[in-house]
Design a protein around this motif. Structure first.
Motif, PDB file in Angstrom:
ATOM      1  N   ILE A   2      -5.031  -2.204   0.329  1.00  0.00           N
ATOM      2  CA  ILE A   2      -4.212  -3.375   0.623  1.00  0.00           C
ATOM      3  C   ILE A   2      -3.792  -3.330   2.084  1.00  0.00           C
ATOM      4  O   ILE A   2      -3.234  -2.324   2.544  1.00  0.00           O
ATOM      5  N   PRO A   3      -4.043  -4.421   2.848  1.00  0.00           N
ATOM      6  CA  PRO A   3      -3.693  -4.431   4.274  1.00  0.00           C
ATOM      7  C   PRO A   3      -2.179  -4.326   4.469  1.00  0.00           C
ATOM      8  O   PRO A   3      -1.399  -4.683   3.584  1.00  0.00           O
ATOM      9  N   ASN A   4      -1.794  -3.842   5.615  1.00  0.00           N
ATOM     10  CA  ASN A   4      -0.373  -3.761   5.952  1.00  0.00           C
ATOM     11  C   ASN A   4       0.250  -5.159   6.004  1.00  0.00           C
ATOM     12  O   ASN A   4      -0.395  -6.111   6.430  1.00  0.00           O
ATOM     13  N   ASN A  56       0.810  -1.212   0.000  1.00  0.00           N
ATOM     14  CA  ASN A  56       0.000   0.000   0.000  1.00  0.00           C
ATOM     15  C   ASN A  56       0.845   1.265   0.000  1.00  0.00           C
ATOM     16  O   ASN A  56       0.324   2.366  -0.094  1.00  0.00           O
ATOM     17  N   GLU A  57       2.193   1.121   0.116  1.00  0.00           N
ATOM     18  CA  GLU A  57       3.051   2.305   0.031  1.00  0.00           C
ATOM     19  C   GLU A  57       3.484   2.586  -1.420  1.00  0.00           C
ATOM     20  O   GLU A  57       4.081   3.611  -1.699  1.00  0.00           O
ATOM     21  N   PHE A  86     -10.174  -7.450   2.766  1.00  0.00           N
ATOM     22  CA  PHE A  86     -10.916  -6.876   1.628  1.00  0.00           C
ATOM     23  C   PHE A  86     -12.421  -6.931   1.862  1.00  0.00           C
ATOM     24  O   PHE A  86     -13.212  -6.895   0.914  1.00  0.00           O
ATOM     25  N   GLU A  87     -12.829  -7.038   3.133  1.00  0.00           N
ATOM     26  CA  GLU A  87     -14.252  -7.156   3.443  1.00  0.00           C
ATOM     27  C   GLU A  87     -15.019  -5.893   3.082  1.00  0.00           C
ATOM     28  O   GLU A  87     -16.156  -5.963   2.607  1.00  0.00           O
ATOM     29  N   GLU A  88     -14.362  -4.748   3.289  1.00  0.00           N
ATOM     30  CA  GLU A  88     -15.054  -3.476   3.046  1.00  0.00           C
ATOM     31  C   GLU A  88     -15.218  -3.173   1.570  1.00  0.00           C
ATOM     32  O   GLU A  88     -16.156  -2.471   1.177  1.00  0.00           O
ATOM     33  N   SER A  89     -14.291  -3.684   0.754  1.00  0.00           N
ATOM     34  CA  SER A  89     -14.337  -3.351  -0.668  1.00  0.00           C
ATOM     35  C   SER A  89     -14.871  -4.463  -1.549  1.00  0.00           C
ATOM     36  O   SER A  89     -15.407  -4.207  -2.630  1.00  0.00           O
ATOM     37  N   SER A  90     -14.747  -5.710  -1.101  1.00  0.00           N
ATOM     38  CA  SER A  90     -15.144  -6.843  -1.944  1.00  0.00           C
ATOM     39  C   SER A  90     -16.658  -6.901  -2.107  1.00  0.00           C
ATOM     40  O   SER A  90     -17.398  -6.710  -1.133  1.00  0.00           O
ATOM     41  N   PRO A  91     -17.127  -7.176  -3.307  1.00  0.00           N
ATOM     42  CA  PRO A  91     -18.576  -7.319  -3.526  1.00  0.00           C
ATOM     43  C   PRO A  91     -19.101  -8.702  -3.080  1.00  0.00           C
ATOM     44  O   PRO A  91     -20.297  -8.946  -3.174  1.00  0.00           O
ATOM     45  N   TYR A  92     -18.194  -9.561  -2.611  1.00  0.00           N
ATOM     46  CA  TYR A  92     -18.580 -10.920  -2.265  1.00  0.00           C
ATOM     47  C   TYR A  92     -18.708 -11.057  -0.742  1.00  0.00           C
ATOM     48  O   TYR A  92     -17.989 -10.399   0.009  1.00  0.00           O
ATOM     49  N   LEU A  93     -19.607 -11.924  -0.336  1.00  0.00           N
ATOM     50  CA  LEU A  93     -19.830 -12.136   1.096  1.00  0.00           C
ATOM     51  C   LEU A  93     -18.610 -12.784   1.749  1.00  0.00           C
ATOM     52  O   LEU A  93     -18.201 -12.408   2.851  1.00  0.00           O
ATOM     53  N   ASN A  94     -18.040 -13.801   1.077  1.00  0.00           N
ATOM     54  CA  ASN A  94     -16.840 -14.486   1.569  1.00  0.00           C
ATOM     55  C   ASN A  94     -15.825 -14.566   0.432  1.00  0.00           C
ATOM     56  O   ASN A  94     -16.187 -14.825  -0.727  1.00  0.00           O
ATOM     57  N   PHE A 146       2.165  -8.573   1.833  1.00  0.00           N
ATOM     58  CA  PHE A 146       3.153  -9.324   1.060  1.00  0.00           C
ATOM     59  C   PHE A 146       3.892 -10.305   1.970  1.00  0.00           C
ATOM     60  O   PHE A 146       4.048 -11.482   1.640  1.00  0.00           O
ATOM     61  N   GLU A 147       4.377  -9.808   3.127  1.00  0.00           N
ATOM     62  CA  GLU A 147       5.142 -10.659   4.026  1.00  0.00           C
ATOM     63  C   GLU A 147       4.294 -11.828   4.571  1.00  0.00           C
ATOM     64  O   GLU A 147       4.793 -12.945   4.794  1.00  0.00           O
ATOM     65  N   LYS A 148       3.021 -11.617   4.762  1.00  0.00           N
ATOM     66  CA  LYS A 148       2.160 -12.623   5.385  1.00  0.00           C
ATOM     67  C   LYS A 148       1.681 -13.675   4.401  1.00  0.00           C
ATOM     68  O   LYS A 148       1.596 -14.860   4.741  1.00  0.00           O
TER      69      LYS A 148
END
Length: 587
Positions: free
Chosen positions: A139-141, A124-125, A167-175, A144-146
């Motif tokens: 992209i979560p912090n 995300n940087e 990606f829960e807030e942005s994804s159009p999918y439930l899971n 890549f490393e995880k």
């Protein structure tokens, strides 16, 4: 015969429980076998379905792999994420180039129910691009490393991940399911990575048609994370133990699908190398077999109806078989009733029953002949014994009596001579004059008076004899000569050394028993020195033992003689006889 101990009831008690146990065993064995057959069929169907589901998952993975490959080889995406502080025009041109690329390869780079993110290695940087149609992703912090590194090294392959909340807030999918792959330039330098966000529901749709009641299908990674499941409550959980359990099972030569049966469930596993995951099916028998519950009720109903019908059949059939035997047993009652004339004329039944019936009738013939002969012999023997006893007149008694008459005649005591001769004649008539065995109480007492008179003439009248006889007893029948021996015993032994004494004869009856009691107040005797033990013979030669045996022979062991005596007090003789009227006949 005890009604509860018949062969008929025994047959019923054996057959009915045996039939019941057999029906229960057969019924529930069928149910048990049905469960196993049904489970094996469910497993067989599940294996075929897993093969079909494998094809669907392989096809979808191939589409994702093609999309990642196209994006990885695209200079447009690489230029975009590597651009360093581009101007507005440069940014416009980079986005335009990506748009043209997407238009040309839209069919390949966007599999169903998915979108992608292309990012520089800085996460995300740095710069990144998303095809998310609903919202620009964040992209979560340390993403890549995880998710793209393991043990400090970059994983240079396609890897499937699942993490609740990403990606829960942005994804159009439930899971969501995440598919990652690092990006390299032609010099094999890491420049970024690709993330394909997949709708878990779409992945589940490849196998959900094969899910049945009591069955759960899940896609579990090597790390134990549940990527997809027909039971949505299982998503994102860690089931490493389940993964390792199925992974330890060796594959068979005929099928790569592994099967493990445990106490509470059956596990089916198929390894999908392109997902590095197992497609695992968990079958719960108690749910699968719930459809058989109605079958159990039907089995119980059938068992109940069959038991009733069989019980009726067994009852009728057993009764038919045992009726001849029951008829035979009904007639074989001579041991209780002594009826030896109950012949069985209706000789039916099996061959064995007919043989028993013939043997029974033959036995009755032999018993009747034997009983007739025995009764005749006993009667003749009894009469012969009585005749012999009657003939055993003690010569001393006759000699002494005649001497007394001579003495009275010399003294010209004519009346006493006449009475003494009359008494002797009466005694002789009673003893040897008739063959009758029985006499009345009245006649027996009358003859007893003659005997007492003669003894009083000889020895004096110091010994008195008294009679207390109930009027209702005088016509009862008793055997001859059963009282004289005891009077004689009292005269010659009871008053030995005494000048006077009293003998009393009591006769009465109670509850059908005639009681004759002779009591004297003589010298008495020891209990162990009874007259019956001595077997003394006097006036007629009839011993007291003979009297007792004669009574028992005539009337049975319930009747006879009892003696009580005490030294210095006297002796009591009790004779018990049945009360028999004069007009009654006895055998």
């Amino acid at each position: 015969m005890k009604k509860h101990n018949t062969i008929f009831l025994r047959i019923l008690c054996i057959m009915l429980p045996a039939i019941f146990v057999s029906l229960i065993t057969i019924g529930f064995s069928c149910l048990f076998i049905s469960k196993h057959v049904l489970l094996d069929e469910v497993i067989s169907i599940a294996k075929r379905n897993f093969t079909q589901a494998q094809k669907g998952l392989l096809d979808y993975n191939s589409k994702i792999a093609i999309a990642i490959s196209k994006i990885s080889s695209s200079n447009e995406f690489k230029n975009y994420i590597l651009a360093s502080e581009p101007s507005t025009l440069e940014s416009f041109n980079l986005v335009t180039d990506i748009g043209h690329f997407r238009d040309d390869y839209e069919e390949y780079i966007t599999p169903e129910s998915s979108y992608y993110i292309v990012s520089s290695a800085l996460g995300n940087e740095g710069r990144y691009y998303t095809s998310n149609p609903s919202k620009w992703d964040t992209i979560p912090n340390h993403f890549f490393e995880k998710y793209l590194m393991k043990d400090g090294k970059v994983i240079n392959q396609i890897v499937y991940h699942s993490q609740k909340g990403l990606f829960e807030e942005s994804s159009p999918y439930l899971n969501n399911i995440m598919v990652t792959k690092p990006l390299y330039n032609p010099k094999d330098q890491l420049i970024g990575y690709i993330v394909v966000i997949v709708d878990e529901a779409y992945v589940a749709s490849t196998y959900e048609d094969y899910v049945t009641d009591g069955m759960t299908i899940s896609l579990i990674t090597q790390g134990g994370v549940v990527l997809s499941s027909s039971d949505k409550s299982q998503l994102y959980l860690n089931k490493l133990e389940l993964f390792e359990t199925i992974d330890e099972i060796d594959e068979t030569e005929t099928s790569p699908i592994k099967v493990l049966k445990t106490v509470d469930k059956t596990i089916i596993g198929l390894y999908l190398p392109f997902y590095d995951a197992y497609l695992i099916g968990e079958i719960y028998p108690e749910i699968v077999f719930s459809s058989l519950e109605y079958l159990r009720d039907y089995i119980i109903l059938i068992i109940f109806i069959t038991l009733i019908l069989t019980g009726i059949f067994v009852f009728i059939f057993s009764r038919y078989i045992t009726n001849p035997l029951r008829h035979l047993a009904k007639h074989m009652t001579f041991t209780e009733t002594h009826d030896f004339k109950s012949y069985i004329l209706d000789n039916k039944g099996s061959e064995e029953i007919q043989l028993i019936t013939e043997a029974y009738n033959t036995m009755l013939d032999n018993i009747n002949k034997h009983v007739t002969n025995l009764i005749s012999e006993q009667e003749q023997r009894r009469k012969a014994e009585l005749t012999a006893l009657q003939m055993q007149i003690n010569p001393h008694f006759l000699y002494n009596t005649l001497s007394s008459i001579k003495y009275l005649a010399k003294q010209q005591r004519i009346d006493e001579v006449d009475e003494t001769i009359h008494s002797l004649i009466s005694i002789l008539q009673n003893v040897i004059g008739t063959a009758d065995e029985m006499t009345t109480v009245r006649d027996e007492i009358k003859n007893l008076g003659y005997f007492v008179y003669i003894n009083q003439v000889r020895y004096g009248d110091g010994i008195k004899v008294n009679y207390q006889i109930s009027e209702d007893c005088k016509e009862f029948m008793i055997p001859k000569l059963i009282i004289q021996p005891f009077i004689e015993n009292s005269f010659f032994h009871g008053f030995a050394g005494l000048d006077s004494g009293t003998i009393t004869v009591y006769i009465n009856q109670y509850n059908g028993v005639l009681n004759i009691e002779i009591i004297d107040n003589g010298i008495g005797m020891e209990c162990s020195d009874t007259v019956m033990g001595r077997k003394k013979y006097h006036f007629t030669g009839i011993g007291i033992n003979n009297v007792d045996e004669r009574i028992k022979l005539l009337y049975g062991d319930d009747f006879g003689i009892k003696i009580q005596s005490e030294v210095g007090i006297g002796t009591s003789i009790l004779i018990n006889l049945p009360s028999i009227q004069k007009n009654e006949t006895t055998n």
